[in-house]
Design a protein around this motif. Structure first.
Motif, mmCIF file in Angstrom:
data_model
loop_
_atom_site.group_PDB
_atom_site.id
_atom_site.type_symbol
_atom_site.label_atom_id
_atom_site.label_comp_id
_atom_site.label_asym_id
_atom_site.label_seq_id
_atom_site.Cartn_x
_atom_site.Cartn_y
_atom_site.Cartn_z
ATOM 1 N N VAL A 47 0.604 -1.336 0.138
ATOM 2 C CA VAL A 47 -0.295 0.078 -0.366
ATOM 3 C C VAL A 47 0.846 1.231 0.148
ATOM 4 N N ILE A 48 0.685 2.102 -0.872
ATOM 5 C CA ILE A 48 1.227 3.602 -1.099
ATOM 6 C C ILE A 48 0.482 4.690 -1.108
ATOM 7 N N ASN A 49 0.684 6.110 -0.241
ATOM 8 C CA ASN A 49 0.147 7.161 -0.247
ATOM 9 C C ASN A 49 0.513 7.677 -1.260
ATOM 10 N N ASP A 50 -0.275 9.051 -1.411
ATOM 11 C CA ASP A 50 0.023 9.203 -2.571
ATOM 12 C C ASP A 50 1.049 10.565 -2.915
ATOM 13 N N LYS A 51 2.501 10.131 -1.829
ATOM 14 C CA LYS A 51 3.504 10.812 -2.289
ATOM 15 C C LYS A 51 4.816 9.948 -2.170
ATOM 16 N N ASP A 52 3.887 8.467 -2.548
ATOM 17 C CA ASP A 52 4.059 7.176 -3.060
ATOM 18 C C ASP A 52 5.465 6.125 -2.143
ATOM 19 N N GLU A 53 4.872 6.497 -1.238
ATOM 20 C CA GLU A 53 5.257 5.938 -0.036
ATOM 21 C C GLU A 53 4.614 5.040 1.015
ATOM 22 N N LEU A 54 6.052 3.791 0.708
ATOM 23 C CA LEU A 54 5.177 2.634 1.354
ATOM 24 C C LEU A 54 4.889 2.804 2.665
ATOM 25 N N VAL A 55 3.234 2.675 2.864
ATOM 26 C CA VAL A 55 3.288 2.503 4.262
ATOM 27 C C VAL A 55 2.878 0.497 5.179
ATOM 28 N N ILE A 56 2.565 -0.105 3.729
ATOM 29 C CA ILE A 56 2.111 -1.295 4.316
ATOM 30 C C ILE A 56 3.264 -2.158 2.691
ATOM 31 N N PRO A 57 4.235 -2.518 3.970
ATOM 32 C CA PRO A 57 4.943 -3.298 2.376
ATOM 33 C C PRO A 57 4.583 -4.585 1.958
ATOM 34 N N PHE A 58 5.646 -5.212 0.959
ATOM 35 C CA PHE A 58 4.559 -6.159 -0.012
ATOM 36 C C PHE A 58 4.951 -7.267 0.585
ATOM 37 N N TYR A 59 3.953 -7.200 1.509
ATOM 38 C CA TYR A 59 4.417 -8.920 2.507
ATOM 39 C C TYR A 59 3.010 -10.125 2.145
ATOM 40 N N PHE A 60 1.335 -8.786 1.432
ATOM 41 C CA PHE A 60 0.706 -9.827 1.263
ATOM 42 C C PHE A 60 0.484 -10.414 -0.075
ATOM 43 N N HIS A 61 0.413 -11.525 -0.455
ATOM 44 C CA HIS A 61 -0.413 -12.084 -1.438
ATOM 45 C C HIS A 61 -1.374 -11.247 -1.869
ATOM 46 N N LYS A 62 -0.827 -11.543 -3.337
ATOM 47 C CA LYS A 62 -1.874 -10.531 -4.081
ATOM 48 C C LYS A 62 -3.586 -10.383 -3.968
ATOM 49 N N ASN A 63 -3.707 -11.842 -4.002
ATOM 50 C CA ASN A 63 -5.108 -12.189 -3.956
ATOM 51 C C ASN A 63 -6.086 -12.107 -2.531
ATOM 52 N N THR A 64 -4.666 -12.148 -1.822
ATOM 53 C CA THR A 64 -5.347 -12.054 -0.307
ATOM 54 C C THR A 64 -5.811 -10.614 0.165
ATOM 55 N N ILE A 65 -5.432 -9.367 -0.718
ATOM 56 C CA ILE A 65 -5.621 -8.202 -0.497
ATOM 57 C C ILE A 65 -6.907 -7.405 -0.451
ATOM 58 N N TYR A 66 -7.819 -6.313 -0.345
ATOM 59 C CA TYR A 66 -9.713 -6.145 -0.929
ATOM 60 C C TYR A 66 -8.578 -5.193 -2.236
ATOM 61 N N TYR A 67 -9.468 -4.670 -2.561
ATOM 62 C CA TYR A 67 -8.887 -3.922 -3.890
ATOM 63 C C TYR A 67 -8.776 -2.856 -2.835
#
Length: 324
Positions: A47-67
């Motif tokens: 998850v990123i914010n509008d400054k392209d800062e990563l607020v939630i790192p890439f550790y969820f599988h893409k099929n598990t997170i709601y859009y």
């Protein structure tokens, strides 16, 4: 407000002037909601914010997170709801869910009834912001709360043709209107809800469960900005719009029409797509291969099989990219 783009198969974001503010770098990206966007790198989602800062790192599988985020939270399967800072606020590992609406989120429990993956039934309930189960997981389907009322569905074992019927509960799970309606779920919008009776004619009830628009339509959508899309067989199956007292205020002359958003509605006429205002006048003529709702002054259209563009309300293209 930022809008996703796709350039050389990578996703980034532009602003309302068409300027690239987050460079195309992600393998996929959903639109921004609550100032947060879900983005993919490989098979991982972050998850990123509008400054392209990563607020939630890439550790969820893409099929598990709601859009998308809603009411500053996002759901992840087998975990629960995370807030906009990445904190796990509600742990509900045993249930599936989607998003919060008006302070409540649906939860779903899948129950096996046999060896096949198709032999499963689903029971639905509701949680509040604290994660408390306020509506027991006991309904066959559930809508969302609005005006303190939520549509819920049970099986009607006496009716093989229409085996599911809908009624209404309050936030104490008390039945405030009996199970006698056909309904698509959802909830009251602008204090009205489309329901149907036999033989599948649709009309609208208000929050007192009075029929305010008679059962007359083949298809009836939710109200948005004082208009609702309806389909009437008297007009050869074409769609138009009615107002809150059931008058056809925009003639049924379109093959397809969306709900109003940001003052305009997407419509299709003679296989071309454009945008009308609430008087039914074309503000942007039907000349596109496809079109998507306006959000905060910007809409999106398909130019051909490979190109998509963002436009403003004057119909001017502000950015062209690959189809998202």
């Amino acid at each position: 407000m930022l809008y996703p783009i796709k350039v050389n198969s990578k996703y980034g974001f532009i602003d309302s002037e068409g300027r690239i503010v987050i460079s195309p770098q992600y393998d996929f990206a959903y639109p921004f909601y609550c100032e947060r966007a879900i983005v993919f790198q490989g098979d991982k989602a972050g998850v990123i914010n509008d400054k392209d800062e990563l607020v939630i790192p890439f550790y969820f599988h893409k099929n598990t997170i709601y859009y998308r985020f809603s009411e500053n939270m996002v759901f992840v399967e087998n975990q629960g709801f995370f807030d906009h800072l990445g904190n796990l606020k509600i742990r509900i590992a045993d249930y599936s869910s989607s998003l919060f609406i008006n302070g409540y989120a649906p939860i779903c429990k899948s129950i096996s009834t046999g060896h096949s993956v198709f032999n499963r039934i689903f029971h639905w309930g509701m949680i509040d912001y604290l994660g408390n189960i306020v509506i027991p997981v006991s309904y066959d389907q559930i809508g969302f709360f609005s005006e303190g009322i939520c549509p819920v569905c049970i099986k009607d074992k006496t009716n093989n043709h229409h085996p599911k019927i809908w009624g209404f509960i309050n936030d104490k799970n008390e039945i405030v209107e009996g199970f006698k309606y056909g309904c698509w779920g959802g909830g009251f919008q602008e204090q009205l809800l489309a329901v149907w009776s036999m033989p599948q004619k649709k009309g609208y009830i208000n929050t007192n469960f009075q029929t305010v628009i008679s059962y007359q339509f083949q298809e009836a959508a939710s109200f948005s900005e004082s208009r609702a899309m309806v389909r009437d067989n008297n007009y050869n199956g074409y769609v138009g719009y009615c107002n809150s007292i059931g008058e056809i205020c925009i003639p049924c002359k379109f093959s397809h029409a969306n709900s109003f958003s940001d003052g305009l509605a997407v419509v299709c006429q003679k296989r071309k797509w454009g945008f009308i205002d609430k008087n039914g006048n074309f503000i942007i003529p039907p000349k596109f291969a496809g079109a998507f709702d306006f959000r905060n002054g910007i809409g999106s259209v398909l130019l051909n099989k490979s190109q998509q563009a963002y436009i403003n309300k004057e119909g001017n293209i502000i950015f062209t990219c690959e189809i998202l």
